[in-house]
Design a protein around this motif. Structure first.
Motif, PDB file in Angstrom:
ATOM      1  N   LYS A 198       0.866  -1.176   0.000  1.00 40.15           N
ATOM      2  CA  LYS A 198       0.000   0.000   0.000  1.00 40.15           C
ATOM      3  C   LYS A 198       0.898   1.220   0.000  1.00 40.15           C
ATOM      4  CE  LYS A 198      -0.231  -0.197   5.049  1.00 40.15           C
ATOM      5  NZ  LYS A 198      -1.105  -0.285   6.229  1.00 40.15           N
ATOM      6  N   SER A 199       0.337   2.366  -0.308  1.00 42.45           N
ATOM      7  CA  SER A 199       1.138   3.581  -0.336  1.00 42.45           C
ATOM      8  C   SER A 199       1.667   3.905   1.058  1.00 42.45           C
ATOM      9  CB  SER A 199       0.295   4.750  -0.857  1.00 42.45           C
ATOM     10  OG  SER A 199       1.060   5.939  -0.870  1.00 42.45           O
ATOM     11  N   LEU A 200       2.981   4.103   1.154  1.00 42.03           N
ATOM     12  CA  LEU A 200       3.616   4.340   2.455  1.00 42.03           C
ATOM     13  C   LEU A 200       4.201   5.749   2.573  1.00 42.03           C
ATOM     14  CD1 LEU A 200       5.462   0.924   2.980  1.00 42.03           C
ATOM     15  CD2 LEU A 200       3.258   1.658   3.908  1.00 42.03           C
ATOM     16  N   GLY A 201       3.810   6.644   1.666  1.00 47.12           N
ATOM     17  CA  GLY A 201       4.316   7.999   1.740  1.00 47.12           C
ATOM     18  C   GLY A 201       5.767   8.092   1.303  1.00 47.12           C
ATOM     19  N   THR A 202       6.426   9.158   1.701  1.00 46.60           N
ATOM     20  CA  THR A 202       7.796   9.394   1.234  1.00 46.60           C
ATOM     21  C   THR A 202       8.874   8.854   2.170  1.00 46.60           C
ATOM     22  OG1 THR A 202       7.697  11.599   2.239  1.00 46.60           O
ATOM     23  CG2 THR A 202       7.179  11.439  -0.111  1.00 46.60           C
ATOM     24  N   ALA A 203       8.457   8.181   3.257  1.00 47.98           N
ATOM     25  CA  ALA A 203       9.464   7.619   4.160  1.00 47.98           C
ATOM     26  C   ALA A 203       9.041   6.291   4.777  1.00 47.98           C
ATOM     27  CB  ALA A 203       9.804   8.610   5.274  1.00 47.98           C
ATOM     28  N   GLY A 204       7.778   5.908   4.641  1.00 47.12           N
ATOM     29  CA  GLY A 204       7.288   4.698   5.294  1.00 47.12           C
ATOM     30  C   GLY A 204       8.018   3.438   4.886  1.00 47.12           C
ATOM     31  N   ALA A 205       8.498   3.383   3.643  1.00 45.21           N
ATOM     32  CA  ALA A 205       9.179   2.178   3.160  1.00 45.21           C
ATOM     33  C   ALA A 205      10.477   1.906   3.907  1.00 45.21           C
ATOM     34  CB  ALA A 205       9.455   2.302   1.662  1.00 45.21           C
ATOM     35  N   LEU A 206      11.047   2.921   4.524  1.00 44.65           N
ATOM     36  CA  LEU A 206      12.286   2.728   5.291  1.00 44.65           C
ATOM     37  C   LEU A 206      12.082   1.710   6.415  1.00 44.65           C
ATOM     38  CD1 LEU A 206      13.394   6.450   5.567  1.00 44.65           C
ATOM     39  CD2 LEU A 206      14.694   4.670   4.423  1.00 44.65           C
ATOM     40  N   SER A 207      10.865   1.643   6.941  1.00 45.32           N
ATOM     41  CA  SER A 207      10.587   0.728   8.050  1.00 45.32           C
ATOM     42  C   SER A 207      10.628  -0.732   7.624  1.00 45.32           C
ATOM     43  CB  SER A 207       9.213   1.044   8.652  1.00 45.32           C
ATOM     44  OG  SER A 207       8.163   0.695   7.746  1.00 45.32           O
ATOM     45  N   LEU A 208      10.616  -0.990   6.322  1.00 48.18           N
ATOM     46  CA  LEU A 208      10.601  -2.363   5.813  1.00 48.18           C
ATOM     47  C   LEU A 208      11.997  -2.913   5.526  1.00 48.18           C
ATOM     48  CD1 LEU A 208       7.566  -2.137   3.326  1.00 48.18           C
ATOM     49  CD2 LEU A 208       7.578  -2.788   5.749  1.00 48.18           C
TER      50      LEU A 208
END
Length: 346
Positions: A198-208
């Motif tokens: 899902k869309s994670l914004g401009t920084a959410g993917a860092l958590s993955l």
């Protein structure tokens, strides 16, 4: 780079043959002389050989006797190599040795801008609706500029700054990006893909990301066309002891009317049609790895949220103006501008 190593008992004649067989993928013809324990004891260039032959004309002399044993090198562990300092001294090839003096790798000073000890995350999962219909079947980062994708311009520049590991966050038509770059080995780097369900914004993917290798992370948008100086960003982060440095670009506002300077309802003065210049977020950030822990796991989260947290907690956030060019390719007119601009820098 093993072709640049020569045993110390080899002759000058053998060294000349080896130098002659070096391909054109290095900036300077040079050999590094190693002893029987594979420790580097000196460097040898064609110039060194010419000076020796002028004196004694002995091609059978072992290279150990004629090599430069006072050669410039760096020993590991090394966290950061400021390549520009060596470039100023006209050093073209910088060997990196281990603690025992054995050859580890070579920094070709003429071919790179820096050697930055950072991981990089490129955000490339957006839909790019404003560029439709161009992005209906092609993800925005893969739109071509001068024959190669926008994102590849960014990756190529990151490589010149010594960045070896890049994570690419993908979602919309991400298969095309993954198929094009693969694991990055064709470019001599490692690429991993962060798939956003899902869309994670401009920084959410860092958590993955399971684990980052370095203490600092460079995060950037994939749809930028820029020659931003990543080393300058990194050095400022270190010098100011900041938690995050943000690349910025100037944004000018022209007011077409006189602007009052007031005290309550009293006019104390005015400026006729003033212009104001602001520093605007350019979509490139370097920050401490520990800040990733503040990003919620697999949730929508923008980098501006993290910036606000840094400020609210009294941590240090600094900006670094981009001196060169910067185009944010968000709408058709931006894409046209970038297409026209790239013709003049080829």
């Amino acid at each position: 780079m093993r072709k640049l190593l020569i045993p110390s008992n080899k002759s000058i004649y053998e060294a000349l043959i080896q130098l002659n067989n070096i391909e054109d993928d290095v900036s300077r013809l040079i050999l590094f002389v190693i002893d029987e324990d594979h420790k580097v004891i000196g460097s040898l260039t064609d110039g060194d050989i010419r000076r020796v032959l002028i004196r004694n004309k002995d091609l059978n002399q072992p290279v150990e006797e004629v090599c430069n044993k006072d050669f410039i090198h760096v020993k590991e562990p090394v966290s950061f190599i400021k390549v520009s300092d060596y470039r100023k001294k006209n050093i073209k090839m910088l060997p990196i040795l281990d603690k025992d003096g054995r050859f580890v790798r070579l920094v070709d000073v003429d071919k790179i801008e820096a050697e930055l000890p950072i991981d990089c995350v490129i955000m490339a999962g957006g839909r790019g609706k404003r560029l439709s219909p161009l992005t209906d079947s092609v993800p925005k980062p893969m739109l071509p500029l001068a024959g190669i994708p926008i994102i590849e311009h960014n990756i190529n520049r990151l490589i010149t700054y010594g960045i070896k590991k890049i994570y690419i966050s993908v979602r919309y038509l991400g298969e095309q990006i993954q198929e094009y770059f693969g694991d990055g080995s064709a470019k001599g780097i490692s690429i991993e893909y962060i798939w956003e369900e899902k869309s994670l914004g401009t920084a959410g993917a860092l958590s993955l990301v399971q684990q980052f290798n370095y203490e600092h992370i460079l995060l950037m948008n994939s749809d930028l066309f820029t020659n931003a100086d990543y080393e300058d960003l990194y050095i400022q982060l270190l010098k100011t002891k900041a938690d995050m440095v943000v690349a910025s670009t100037e944004y000018k506002v022209d007011v077409p009317y006189a602007v009052f300077e007031t005290n309550g309802d009293e006019v104390k003065g005015f400026k006729e049609k003033p212009s104001y210049i602001y520093q605007s977020n350019a979509g490139i950030y370097i920050f401490k790895k520990e800040l990733v822990a503040k990003i919620p796991k697999n949730e929508f989260y923008n980098i501006t949220d993290l910036m606000e947290t840094i400020v609210d907690e009294g941590k240090k956030l600094v900006f670094n103006p981009i001196v060169g060019y910067w185009i944010d390719i968000g709408k058709p007119s931006d894409y046209v501008q970038a297409q026209n601009f790239v013709k003049h820098i080829q």
